[in-house]
Write a protein that holds these residues in place. Structure first.
Motif, PDB file in Angstrom:
ATOM      1  N   GLY A 180       0.780  -1.227   0.000  1.00 20.31           N
ATOM      2  CA  GLY A 180       0.000   0.000   0.000  1.00 20.31           C
ATOM      3  C   GLY A 180       0.814   1.280   0.000  1.00 20.31           C
ATOM      4  O   GLY A 180       0.287   2.351   0.289  1.00 20.31           O
ATOM      5  N   GLN A 181       2.096   1.199  -0.298  1.00 22.69           N
ATOM      6  CA  GLN A 181       2.939   2.385  -0.336  1.00 22.69           C
ATOM      7  C   GLN A 181       2.817   3.066  -1.695  1.00 22.69           C
ATOM      8  O   GLN A 181       2.245   2.514  -2.632  1.00 22.69           O
ATOM      9  N   ALA A 182       3.366   4.262  -1.813  1.00 26.29           N
ATOM     10  CA  ALA A 182       3.339   5.008  -3.063  1.00 26.29           C
ATOM     11  C   ALA A 182       4.758   5.387  -3.452  1.00 26.29           C
ATOM     12  O   ALA A 182       5.627   5.557  -2.593  1.00 26.29           O
ATOM     13  N   VAL A 183       4.990   5.499  -4.746  1.00 26.46           N
ATOM     14  CA  VAL A 183       6.287   5.905  -5.274  1.00 26.46           C
ATOM     15  C   VAL A 183       6.036   7.024  -6.278  1.00 26.46           C
ATOM     16  O   VAL A 183       5.063   6.994  -7.027  1.00 26.46           O
ATOM     17  N   ARG A 184       6.904   8.021  -6.268  1.00 20.72           N
ATOM     18  CA  ARG A 184       6.827   9.076  -7.278  1.00 20.72           C
ATOM     19  C   ARG A 184       8.229   9.567  -7.591  1.00 20.72           C
ATOM     20  O   ARG A 184       9.129   9.492  -6.762  1.00 20.72           O
ATOM     21  N   TRP A 185       8.404  10.020  -8.807  1.00 20.63           N
ATOM     22  CA  TRP A 185       9.662  10.610  -9.230  1.00 20.63           C
ATOM     23  C   TRP A 185       9.559  12.109  -8.991  1.00 20.63           C
ATOM     24  O   TRP A 185       8.535  12.726  -9.287  1.00 20.63           O
ATOM     25  N   ILE A 186      10.617  12.699  -8.443  1.00 21.49           N
ATOM     26  CA  ILE A 186      10.620  14.148  -8.242  1.00 21.49           C
ATOM     27  C   ILE A 186      11.947  14.706  -8.739  1.00 21.49           C
ATOM     28  O   ILE A 186      12.959  14.002  -8.802  1.00 21.49           O
ATOM     29  N   ALA A 187      11.947  15.979  -9.073  1.00 20.20           N
ATOM     30  CA  ALA A 187      13.165  16.663  -9.513  1.00 20.20           C
ATOM     31  C   ALA A 187      14.074  16.907  -8.306  1.00 20.20           C
ATOM     32  O   ALA A 187      13.597  17.052  -7.171  1.00 20.20           O
ATOM     33  N   ARG A 188      15.365  16.944  -8.561  1.00 21.56           N
ATOM     34  CA  ARG A 188      16.325  17.179  -7.465  1.00 21.56           C
ATOM     35  C   ARG A 188      16.035  18.466  -6.719  1.00 21.56           C
ATOM     36  O   ARG A 188      16.164  18.520  -5.495  1.00 21.56           O
ATOM     37  N   ASP A 189      15.663  19.513  -7.460  1.00 22.45           N
ATOM     38  CA  ASP A 189      15.437  20.795  -6.790  1.00 22.45           C
ATOM     39  C   ASP A 189      14.171  20.811  -5.948  1.00 22.45           C
ATOM     40  O   ASP A 189      13.916  21.760  -5.224  1.00 22.45           O
ATOM     41  N   ALA A 190      13.366  19.746  -6.007  1.00 24.16           N
ATOM     42  CA  ALA A 190      12.161  19.649  -5.183  1.00 24.16           C
ATOM     43  C   ALA A 190      12.413  18.893  -3.881  1.00 24.16           C
ATOM     44  O   ALA A 190      11.506  18.774  -3.056  1.00 24.16           O
ATOM     45  N   LEU A 191      13.623  18.384  -3.682  1.00 24.69           N
ATOM     46  CA  LEU A 191      13.904  17.601  -2.470  1.00 24.69           C
ATOM     47  C   LEU A 191      13.675  18.394  -1.196  1.00 24.69           C
ATOM     48  O   LEU A 191      13.219  17.849  -0.190  1.00 24.69           O
ATOM     49  N   ASP A 192      13.965  19.692  -1.218  1.00 25.59           N
ATOM     50  CA  ASP A 192      13.794  20.510  -0.017  1.00 25.59           C
ATOM     51  C   ASP A 192      12.333  20.638   0.404  1.00 25.59           C
ATOM     52  O   ASP A 192      12.042  20.970   1.552  1.00 25.59           O
ATOM     53  N   SER A 193      11.408  20.363  -0.507  1.00 23.12           N
ATOM     54  CA  SER A 193       9.991  20.495  -0.178  1.00 23.12           C
ATOM     55  C   SER A 193       9.447  19.262   0.551  1.00 23.12           C
ATOM     56  O   SER A 193       8.318  19.280   1.027  1.00 23.12           O
ATOM     57  N   LEU A 194      10.246  18.222   0.645  1.00 28.28           N
ATOM     58  CA  LEU A 194       9.809  16.981   1.292  1.00 28.28           C
ATOM     59  C   LEU A 194      10.147  16.987   2.771  1.00 28.28           C
ATOM     60  O   LEU A 194      11.210  17.455   3.172  1.00 28.28           O
ATOM     61  N   SER A 195       9.258  16.431   3.583  1.00 32.88           N
ATOM     62  CA  SER A 195       9.628  16.217   4.979  1.00 32.88           C
ATOM     63  C   SER A 195      10.389  14.894   5.022  1.00 32.88           C
ATOM     64  O   SER A 195      10.054  13.954   4.298  1.00 32.88           O
ATOM     65  N   MET A 196      11.427  14.854   5.830  1.00 32.35           N
ATOM     66  CA  MET A 196      12.255  13.649   5.884  1.00 32.35           C
ATOM     67  C   MET A 196      12.916  13.523   7.243  1.00 32.35           C
ATOM     68  O   MET A 196      13.116  14.519   7.934  1.00 32.35           O
ATOM     69  N   PRO A 197      13.279  12.293   7.608  1.00 33.40           N
ATOM     70  CA  PRO A 197      13.998  12.089   8.869  1.00 33.40           C
ATOM     71  C   PRO A 197      15.359  12.780   8.824  1.00 33.40           C
ATOM     72  O   PRO A 197      15.924  12.986   7.731  1.00 33.40           O
ATOM     73  N   PRO A 198      15.913  13.142   9.971  1.00 33.07           N
ATOM     74  CA  PRO A 198      17.176  13.882  10.015  1.00 33.07           C
ATOM     75  C   PRO A 198      18.325  13.239   9.235  1.00 33.07           C
ATOM     76  O   PRO A 198      19.101  13.949   8.591  1.00 33.07           O
ATOM     77  N   LEU A 199      18.444  11.919   9.264  1.00 35.20           N
ATOM     78  CA  LEU A 199      19.559  11.289   8.550  1.00 35.20           C
ATOM     79  C   LEU A 199      19.389  11.336   7.032  1.00 35.20           C
ATOM     80  O   LEU A 199      20.357  11.151   6.296  1.00 35.20           O
ATOM     81  N   ASP A 200      18.187  11.610   6.557  1.00 33.97           N
ATOM     82  CA  ASP A 200      17.983  11.728   5.112  1.00 33.97           C
ATOM     83  C   ASP A 200      18.407  13.094   4.568  1.00 33.97           C
ATOM     84  O   ASP A 200      18.644  13.238   3.376  1.00 33.97           O
ATOM     85  N   VAL A 201      18.507  14.104   5.419  1.00 30.62           N
ATOM     86  CA  VAL A 201      18.837  15.459   4.977  1.00 30.62           C
ATOM     87  C   VAL A 201      20.195  15.515   4.274  1.00 30.62           C
ATOM     88  O   VAL A 201      20.290  16.038   3.161  1.00 30.62           O
ATOM     89  N   PRO A 202      21.285  14.984   4.850  1.00 31.47           N
ATOM     90  CA  PRO A 202      22.565  15.036   4.121  1.00 31.47           C
ATOM     91  C   PRO A 202      22.550  14.178   2.856  1.00 31.47           C
ATOM     92  O   PRO A 202      23.237  14.491   1.883  1.00 31.47           O
ATOM     93  N   LEU A 203      21.760  13.124   2.843  1.00 34.01           N
ATOM     94  CA  LEU A 203      21.667  12.290   1.642  1.00 34.01           C
ATOM     95  C   LEU A 203      20.958  13.061   0.529  1.00 34.01           C
ATOM     96  O   LEU A 203      21.376  13.035  -0.624  1.00 34.01           O
ATOM     97  N   ALA A 204      19.897  13.783   0.874  1.00 32.21           N
ATOM     98  CA  ALA A 204      19.190  14.612  -0.111  1.00 32.21           C
ATOM     99  C   ALA A 204      20.109  15.708  -0.641  1.00 32.21           C
ATOM    100  O   ALA A 204      20.092  16.018  -1.837  1.00 32.21           O
ATOM    101  N   ALA A 205      20.915  16.281   0.241  1.00 40.15           N
ATOM    102  CA  ALA A 205      21.864  17.322  -0.203  1.00 40.15           C
ATOM    103  C   ALA A 205      22.847  16.760  -1.211  1.00 40.15           C
ATOM    104  O   ALA A 205      23.192  17.418  -2.204  1.00 40.15           O
ATOM    105  N   TRP A 206      23.309  15.542  -0.991  1.00 39.17           N
ATOM    106  CA  TRP A 206      24.214  14.894  -1.942  1.00 39.17           C
ATOM    107  C   TRP A 206      23.527  14.702  -3.286  1.00 39.17           C
ATOM    108  O   TRP A 206      24.120  14.958  -4.343  1.00 39.17           O
ATOM    109  N   LEU A 207      22.281  14.249  -3.264  1.00 41.18           N
ATOM    110  CA  LEU A 207      21.534  14.064  -4.503  1.00 41.18           C
ATOM    111  C   LEU A 207      21.351  15.388  -5.243  1.00 41.18           C
ATOM    112  O   LEU A 207      21.463  15.444  -6.471  1.00 41.18           O
ATOM    113  N   LYS A 208      21.079  16.450  -4.510  1.00 41.22           N
ATOM    114  CA  LYS A 208      20.891  17.754  -5.149  1.00 41.22           C
ATOM    115  C   LYS A 208      22.143  18.240  -5.866  1.00 41.22           C
ATOM    116  O   LYS A 208      22.059  18.958  -6.849  1.00 41.22           O
TER     117      LYS A 208
END
Length: 95
Positions: free
Chosen positions: A64-92
């Motif tokens: 019952g989960q969902a998957v979506r593709w998002i642009a790198r510059d949209a990563l900041d608009s997502l809420s995420m656990p603290p350990l995901d923040v540096p990973l998102a920065a790397w992706l950006k």
């Protein structure tokens, strides 16, 4: 036990997204570690971010989960656990 990180990743991708991935196509891109490892009742842990640009099958989220593709510059608009923040920065940065 006895499973490599890449083996666990391949297994989890099959279980959670119904895709087949060859371990040689999985590359560690970045990692984040628990900044508060001093707390006695917690074991330290590390989150690995893998890149995988090839797989077989169609991505179908399970349980019952969902998957979506998002642009790198949209990563900041997502809420995420603290350990995901540096990973998102790397992706950006193009990871």
């Amino acid at each position: 036990m006895g499973e490599t990180p890449e083996g666990a990743l391949v297994r989890e991708l099959a279980e959670e997204l119904s895709i087949e991935v060859d371990p040689v196509d999985c590359m560690v891109g970045a990692f984040a570690s628990d900044p508060d490892q001093r707390i006695e009742h917690r074991s330290p842990y590390v989150v690995l971010l893998y890149t995988c640009r090839r797989w077989r099958g169609e991505i179908v989220p399970c349980d019952g989960q969902a998957v979506r593709w998002i642009a790198r510059d949209a990563l900041d608009s997502l809420s995420m656990p603290p350990l995901d923040v540096p990973l998102a920065a790397w992706l950006k940065k193009g990871g």
